[in-house]
Design an enzyme around this catalytic site. Structure first.
Site, PDB file in Angstrom:
ATOM      1  N   PRO A  13       0.843  -1.200   0.000  1.00 52.53           N
ATOM      2  CA  PRO A  13       0.000   0.000   0.000  1.00 52.53           C
ATOM      3  C   PRO A  13       0.873   1.244   0.000  1.00 52.53           C
ATOM      4  O   PRO A  13       1.796   1.360   0.806  1.00 52.53           O
ATOM      5  CB  PRO A  13      -0.788  -0.126   1.318  1.00 52.53           C
ATOM      6  CG  PRO A  13       0.065  -0.991   2.193  1.00 52.53           C
ATOM      7  CD  PRO A  13       0.793  -1.920   1.278  1.00 52.53           C
ATOM      8  N   MET A  14       0.588   2.175  -0.918  1.00 52.03           N
ATOM      9  CA  MET A  14       1.402   3.384  -1.031  1.00 52.03           C
ATOM     10  C   MET A  14       0.494   4.586  -1.268  1.00 52.03           C
ATOM     11  O   MET A  14      -0.252   4.617  -2.253  1.00 52.03           O
ATOM     12  CB  MET A  14       2.419   3.243  -2.180  1.00 52.03           C
ATOM     13  CG  MET A  14       3.488   2.203  -1.921  1.00 52.03           C
ATOM     14  SD  MET A  14       4.606   1.947  -3.337  1.00 52.03           S
ATOM     15  CE  MET A  14       3.572   0.915  -4.393  1.00 52.03           C
ATOM     16  N   GLN A  66      -6.325  -1.248   3.413  1.00 57.15           N
ATOM     17  CA  GLN A  66      -5.503  -0.851   4.547  1.00 57.15           C
ATOM     18  C   GLN A  66      -6.167   0.296   5.290  1.00 57.15           C
ATOM     19  O   GLN A  66      -6.530   1.310   4.691  1.00 57.15           O
ATOM     20  CB  GLN A  66      -4.094  -0.421   4.139  1.00 57.15           C
ATOM     21  CG  GLN A  66      -3.229  -0.177   5.383  1.00 57.15           C
ATOM     22  CD  GLN A  66      -1.836   0.301   5.098  1.00 57.15           C
ATOM     23  OE1 GLN A  66      -1.655   1.388   4.582  1.00 57.15           O
ATOM     24  NE2 GLN A  66      -0.838  -0.504   5.460  1.00 57.15           N
ATOM     25  N   CYS A  96       3.422   3.633   8.921  1.00 59.72           N
ATOM     26  CA  CYS A  96       3.636   4.920   8.273  1.00 59.72           C
ATOM     27  C   CYS A  96       4.172   5.937   9.272  1.00 59.72           C
ATOM     28  O   CYS A  96       3.591   6.113  10.348  1.00 59.72           O
ATOM     29  CB  CYS A  96       2.336   5.431   7.651  1.00 59.72           C
ATOM     30  SG  CYS A  96       2.529   6.991   6.777  1.00 59.72           S
ATOM     31  N   GLY A 208      10.342  -3.844   2.240  1.00 58.42           N
ATOM     32  CA  GLY A 208      11.414  -2.879   2.434  1.00 58.42           C
ATOM     33  C   GLY A 208      12.631  -3.159   1.583  1.00 58.42           C
ATOM     34  O   GLY A 208      13.347  -4.130   1.818  1.00 58.42           O
ATOM     35  N   ARG A 230       8.067   0.392  -4.087  1.00 57.17           N
ATOM     36  CA  ARG A 230       8.533   1.258  -5.178  1.00 57.17           C
ATOM     37  C   ARG A 230       9.039   0.474  -6.382  1.00 57.17           C
ATOM     38  O   ARG A 230       8.824   0.892  -7.525  1.00 57.17           O
ATOM     39  CB  ARG A 230       9.636   2.182  -4.649  1.00 57.17           C
ATOM     40  CG  ARG A 230       9.100   3.343  -3.806  1.00 57.17           C
ATOM     41  CD  ARG A 230      10.233   4.126  -3.187  1.00 57.17           C
ATOM     42  NE  ARG A 230      10.919   3.335  -2.162  1.00 57.17           N
ATOM     43  CZ  ARG A 230      12.097   3.649  -1.660  1.00 57.17           C
ATOM     44  NH1 ARG A 230      12.747   4.720  -2.107  1.00 57.17           N
ATOM     45  NH2 ARG A 230      12.653   2.914  -0.716  1.00 57.17           N
TER      46      ARG A 230
END
Length: 328
Positions: A13-14, A66, A96, A208, A230
């Protein structure tokens, strides 16, 4: 098949990235990867426009919602709303580090309150039948990651969490920006492996700095799931190999040109409803990463996608430039 039968590959989730248009695009590349929404706060779900916040295409399944929050009752309410909207999983954000999130007492600052996180998980578990999961850090600020992660994991496992996704670096709540928090604190994959060794019966996934599928496959030797953020967003073509390499499906890898064709009806429907082309094209910029002509593809979509009234002809022009350069 259980949503959490290892191995699981997920796209993280971004915020501002993994919206419904992004997820629909990613789904054309992989039928099996678990997709996540951007974080949605409990207050937004109670008081906001739920269609705008929660609406998604059935083609996106499996897809997880989320949530951001720290009040067990509010999270239970939001989780139930999410389940009613058809989400396959409800995930609680405990990772976050942004100031905005901290001011609302959710996100990474909840690493400091593992018992509260457990109460939240228990409340959501009681409200819904779909998996309830947590995405966390290995610790925050001056916490010892050995103690901090174990305390959180013990608490949420006792509360019945279905899976724990661990971003394998600390978050610094003061002094680093959210962007810096993605890179500066060092990664510690071994810490997550030690957590899995302590809880062999619990699904433990890792997030990560995972650069691609080779790294993902290596991590899956000792962990249950991998979550790319990413790398998957900036080089989405790698998702085209997920079904074969991660899940062992006897399928060919997704062809980027075929993916563009598959997106056309979705984009056309969005435009017909009054939407802008850039809602989709901004997520598609990296589709031809490292392919000759990719720079032209990105430039044409970036410049043309934001123009008033822009339509599929912009994508045609971008493809034409790409094909010509590729042929050359």
């Amino acid at each position: 098949m259980s949503l959490y039968a290892a191995p699981v590959f997920a796209v993280a989730p971004m915020l501002d990235w993994t919206d419904r248009h992004c997820r629909l695009f990613h789904r054309q590349l992989t039928s099996r990867a678990l997709l996540y929404t951007e974080m949605v706060t409990t207050a937004a779900i109670r008081f906001g426009d739920r269609e705008r916040l929660l609406g998604f295409s059935p083609a996106e399944h499996p897809v997880a919602l989320q949530l951001g929050g720290s009040d067990p009752a509010e999270l239970a309410f939001a989780a139930k709303v999410g389940e009613d909207w058809g989400y396959d999983e409800i995930n609680l954000n405990v990772g976050c580090p942004s100031d905005r999130v901290q001011s609302g007492r959710f996100g990474a600052c909840l690493m400091l309150e593992p018992d509260l996180v457990a109460d939240c998980v228990a409340a959501m578990r009681a409200a819904v039948g779909v998996p309830v999961t947590v995405k966390c850090r290995i610790g925050v600020d001056e916490q010892d990651p050995e103690e901090a992660l174990d305390r959180l994991a013990n608490a949420v496992i006792a509360a019945g969490v279905s899976a724990l996704w661990v971003h394998a670096r600390k978050a610094w709540l003061k002094g680093l920006s959210p962007r810096e928090n993605r890179d500066i604190p060092p990664l510690d994959y071994d810490r997550v492996r030690r957590l899995k060794a302590r809880h062999p019966e619990t699904f433990i996934g890792i997030n990560g700095g995972i650069a691609g599928l080779d790294a993902a496959l290596d991590l899956l030797k000792s962990l249950d799931g991998v979550m790319l953020g990413r790398a998957a967003y900036q080089e989405p073509a790698l998702l085209g190999s997920v079904d074969r390499l991660i899940y062992g499906a006897a399928t060919e890898d997704a062809d980027p040109f075929a993916v563009v064709e598959a997106m056309r009806p979705h984009i056309a429907a969005h435009l017909a409803a009054g939407g802008r082309l850039s809602a989709f094209t901004r997520h598609m910029l990296g589709l031809f990463h490292k392919v000759p002509g990719a720079r032209a593809w990105r430039r044409i979509l970036t410049e043309g996608g934001v123009r008033e009234g822009a339509g599929l002809e912009v994508i045609d022009a971008a493809l034409d430039g790409l094909v010509r350069r590729k042929a050359a």
